[in-house]
Design an enzyme around this catalytic site. Structure first.
Site, PDB file in Angstrom:
ATOM      1  N   VAL A   9       0.957  -1.054  -0.037  1.00  0.00           N
ATOM      2  CA  VAL A   9      -0.123   0.034  -0.175  1.00  0.00           C
ATOM      3  C   VAL A   9       0.871   1.309   0.063  1.00  0.00           C
ATOM      4  O   VAL A   9       1.748   1.270   0.993  1.00  0.00           O
ATOM      5  CB  VAL A   9      -1.064  -0.049   1.314  1.00  0.00           C
ATOM      6  CG1 VAL A   9      -1.697   1.210   1.389  1.00  0.00           C
ATOM      7  CG2 VAL A   9      -1.654  -1.342   1.346  1.00  0.00           C
ATOM      8  N   CYS A  10       0.804   2.192  -0.965  1.00  0.00           N
ATOM      9  CA  CYS A  10       1.118   3.445  -0.991  1.00  0.00           C
ATOM     10  C   CYS A  10       0.067   4.487  -1.269  1.00  0.00           C
ATOM     11  O   CYS A  10      -0.960   4.176  -1.405  1.00  0.00           O
ATOM     12  CB  CYS A  10       2.307   3.496  -1.979  1.00  0.00           C
ATOM     13  SG  CYS A  10       1.752   3.532  -3.795  1.00  0.00           S
ATOM     14  N   GLY A  11       0.542   5.708  -1.277  1.00  0.00           N
ATOM     15  CA  GLY A  11      -0.420   6.763  -1.495  1.00  0.00           C
ATOM     16  C   GLY A  11      -1.238   6.639  -2.897  1.00  0.00           C
ATOM     17  O   GLY A  11      -2.496   6.982  -2.718  1.00  0.00           O
ATOM     18  N   THR A  40      -2.217  -1.413  -3.931  1.00  0.00           N
ATOM     19  CA  THR A  40      -3.289  -0.478  -4.035  1.00  0.00           C
ATOM     20  C   THR A  40      -2.918   0.768  -2.978  1.00  0.00           C
ATOM     21  O   THR A  40      -1.862   0.905  -2.471  1.00  0.00           O
ATOM     22  CB  THR A  40      -4.438  -1.236  -3.214  1.00  0.00           C
ATOM     23  OG1 THR A  40      -5.837  -0.479  -3.500  1.00  0.00           O
ATOM     24  CG2 THR A  40      -4.359  -1.472  -1.737  1.00  0.00           C
TER      25      THR A  40
END
Length: 101
Positions: A9-11, A40
Site C-alpha cells: 500500500v502506498c499513496g 493499492t
C-alpha cells in the site's frame, strides 16, 4: 508451499507500492519463499481484503481502518533505513503463517 500473500500500500497504489513489492520479493526469495502481491492505495485496502486472502500488509502510507491482519510500516525499508529491523519483523510474521497448500 504456497506463496506469502502481501498487499503493498502506498499513496497512489502504483509506483511506490510496485517498488516495495519488488524489494519484498527479493528478500523473501533470499529466505526461500515466493511472493504473491498486489498494489493499492489506502482507500483500496477494504476492497483488496475482500478479493484475496492476504497474509499481511506492507505500507508506506497510513491505513485508517484495521484490516485484521498484521501491518508493517515499510517506509524505512523502501528507502534503506533500518532495513534489517524491517526484514526481521517481516520474517517473524512470515514464520507465523501456515503456508501449507
Amino acid at each position: 508451499m504456497r506463496p506469502v500473500r502481501i498487499l503493498c500500500v502506498c499513496g497512489s497504489g502504483t509506483a511506490t507500492s510496485a517498488m516495495l513489492a519488488a524489494k519484498l520479493q527479493d528478500v523473501l526469495e533470499e529466505h526461500g519463499y515466493q511472493l504473491d502481491s498486489d498494489e493499492t492505495n489506502p482507500p483500496g485496502v477494504p476492497i483488496a481484503m475482500m478479493t484475496n486472502d492476504w497474509d499481511l500488509i506492507a505500507f508506506t502510507s497510513p491505513i485508517e481502518d484495521d484490516p485484521g491482519i498484521p501491518m508493517l510500516n515499510a517506509t524505512g525499508f523502501l528507502v534503506g533505513i533500518n532495513e534489517d529491523e524491517f526484514i526481521e519483523q517481516l520474517m517473524d510474521e512470515v514464520g507465523k503463517l501456515d503456508l501449507s497448500e
